[in-house]
Scaffold this motif. Structure first.
Motif, short mmCIF file in Angstrom:
data_model
loop_
_atom_site.label_atom_id
_atom_site.label_comp_id
_atom_site.label_asym_id
_atom_site.label_seq_id
_atom_site.Cartn_x
_atom_site.Cartn_y
_atom_site.Cartn_z
N GLU A 61 -17.02 19.10 9.35
CA GLU A 61 -15.76 19.00 8.62
C GLU A 61 -14.98 20.31 8.69
N SER A 62 -15.68 21.45 8.60
CA SER A 62 -14.99 22.75 8.69
C SER A 62 -14.41 22.99 10.07
N SER A 63 -14.93 22.28 11.08
CA SER A 63 -14.42 22.39 12.45
C SER A 63 -13.42 21.28 12.76
N ASN A 64 -12.93 20.60 11.71
CA ASN A 64 -11.95 19.52 11.86
C ASN A 64 -12.52 18.35 12.67
N MET A 65 -13.79 18.02 12.42
CA MET A 65 -14.43 16.91 13.14
C MET A 65 -15.20 16.05 12.13
N LYS A 66 -14.53 15.63 11.08
CA LYS A 66 -15.20 14.85 10.05
C LYS A 66 -15.61 13.49 10.59
N LEU A 67 -16.86 13.09 10.26
CA LEU A 67 -17.36 11.78 10.64
C LEU A 67 -17.16 10.82 9.48
N GLU A 68 -16.33 9.82 9.68
CA GLU A 68 -16.02 8.86 8.62
C GLU A 68 -17.20 7.92 8.36
#
Length: 442
Positions: free
Chosen positions: A244-251
């Motif tokens: 998430e901090s790397s802008n790659m949140k897994l929904e």
């Protein structure tokens, strides 16, 4: 006395008595005469002494015994010089290189460009006199040959024996590229176990923890090992936050299961649409419906029960990603890097990335694993991580080293190409270029 008087009387007219000054001049003449005679006598004695000294030196020079040329050997391992000691008899006075006292007549040792009393040439290892005809040198220090071997010949870190010398006279051994561990080459093929995590051999007297699937784990790696699925959940949440901090949140919530090696291999065989795998697979991103045996309870290590319980887990496909499997029994940092790698595979699939070349997909997944490791290593010294083992940072450096120096065309070359692109263009721009072109930007 009459006759004496007569003589005097006759001579008296012919004697003239000189003055006091005349007597002083006369005394000086006599003294000078004696002085000149003394100098001539000393000159004669000096000539005799010089001649004697010259003859003595000539005799002494003829008795010098230097080591013959054939005896000045250099050991073939390149760091041991062996010279023969000569035992001439001293015919003059010399200074001992050991005690700095005068060497009189008798036996002396002539070696290393100096002379010694026989008892003054001592071994630097045991401090006992060297009476052998051959000895070993290390720098300016002399050793008995046996003492030199004990102090300088390499020993195996596993069996503790001296390293073997081959037919050419060279000592052969292997050195671990990261841990600098020296060991006999035959340990690679004689069944000597090594840790499945840190890749080190343990000394013969040190025990391993035996995992149920046949792997061996050193006790230092065991200290932070994650043994079951429940134990891995906090780490899973940490890596989700990293994404998430790397802008790659897994929904989507993806099941994470820790499994033994056999279950991982079976799942890999059943995966028809999987990605490239290393020879020793430690993680897998599943996209097929399968039933997997997952580790549900931590094995107990020690003198008691070493059994573990496996529970079947049925995976149902709801999207491109069914589950993430990770090998159990690995240290936290290694488990985390494997999990970060497999989560990147899941993210690429769930975000609709096209089918990528193997080196591109595996390369960018290794970049993410490397990024997570670097962040974790940096945080070990903080107060939040104060309870972590001092060995854990070194272990993290080793896992990074493995990623960076992997020689495989897919994982190794893929990582180096992806890492170079991220360093040059940034992570998000690299991802955008991969999605657009299917390759790394250059």
């Amino acid at each position: 006395m009459a006759w004496f008087g007569r003589i005097v009387d006759r001579a008296a007219p012919e004697v003239s008595w000189a003055s006091h000054s005349d007597f002083e001049d006369f005394d000086r003449v006599i003294a000078k005469s004696f002085s000149d005679a003394g100098k001539r006598k000393h000159a004669i004695n000096d000539n005799f002494l010089k001649e004697d000294e010259y003859l003595a030196k000539a005799l002494h020079g003829s008795l010098k015994l230097e080591p013959p040329a054939w005896n000045r050997n250099v050991n073939q391992n390149g760091n041991v010089n062996q010279r023969r000691i000569s035992f001439p008899h001293s015919t003059s006075f010399s200074i001992c290189a050991g005690c700095k006292n005068v060497i009189g007549h008798g036996r002396v040792l002539r070696c290393m460009g100096a002379v010694w009393h026989p008892e003054c040439l001592k071994c630097h290892g045991c401090n006992l006199p060297i009476s052998d005809y051959e000895f070993s040198l290390s720098g300016n220090f002399a050793y008995h040959k046996s003492c030199y071997k004990e102090n300088h010949h390499p020993r195996c870190d596993v069996c503790h024996h001296f390293m073997r010398t081959n037919a050419a006279g060279f000592v052969e051994y292997k050195v671990h590229p990261f841990w600098a561990q020296k060991y006999c080459p035959h340990h690679d093929r004689d069944g000597t176990p090594r840790c499945c995590s840190c890749d080190r051999f343990e000394p013969r007297e040190v025990q391993y923890a035996a995992l149920n699937d046949g792997r061996k784990l050193c006790l230092e790696c065991l200290d932070s090992a994650i043994m079951d699925t429940a134990d891995c959940q906090p780490l899973y949440r940490d890596i989700q936050q990293f994404f998430e901090s790397s802008n790659m949140k897994l929904e989507q919530k993806i099941p994470l299961l820790l499994v033994e090696r056999q279950a991982l291999n079976e799942a890999m065989d059943g995966e028809t649409n999987g990605h490239h795998h290393m020879p020793e697979t430690r993680g897998l991103c599943l996209s097929e419906e399968q039933t997997v045996s997952t580790v549900s309870r931590e094995p107990r290590f020690g003198l008691g029960n070493r059994q573990m319980r496996l529970e079947p887990y049925k995976l149902v496909r709801h999207s491109e990603v069914t589950a993430i499997l990770v090998l159990y029994g690995l240290p936290r940092l290694l488990t985390g890097s494997i999990l970060a790698h497999e989560m990147m595979h899941a993210w690429l699939r769930l975000k609709g990335y096209p089918r990528l070349r193997e080196d591109v997909e595996e390369g960018i997944c290794q970049v993410v694993a490397h990024m997570w490791l670097a962040a974790e290593i940096a945080s070990i010294s903080t107060s939040r991580q104060a309870k972590r083992s001092p060995f854990e940072k070194k272990l993290g450096d080793f896992f990074k080293h493995q990623i960076e120096n992997d020689i495989s065309p897919v994982y190794g070359n893929g990582f180096r190409a992806g890492n170079q692109a991220v360093l040059k263009y940034g992570f998000q721009k690299t991802l955008y270029h991969i999605r657009s072109t299917g390759s790394f930007p250059y």
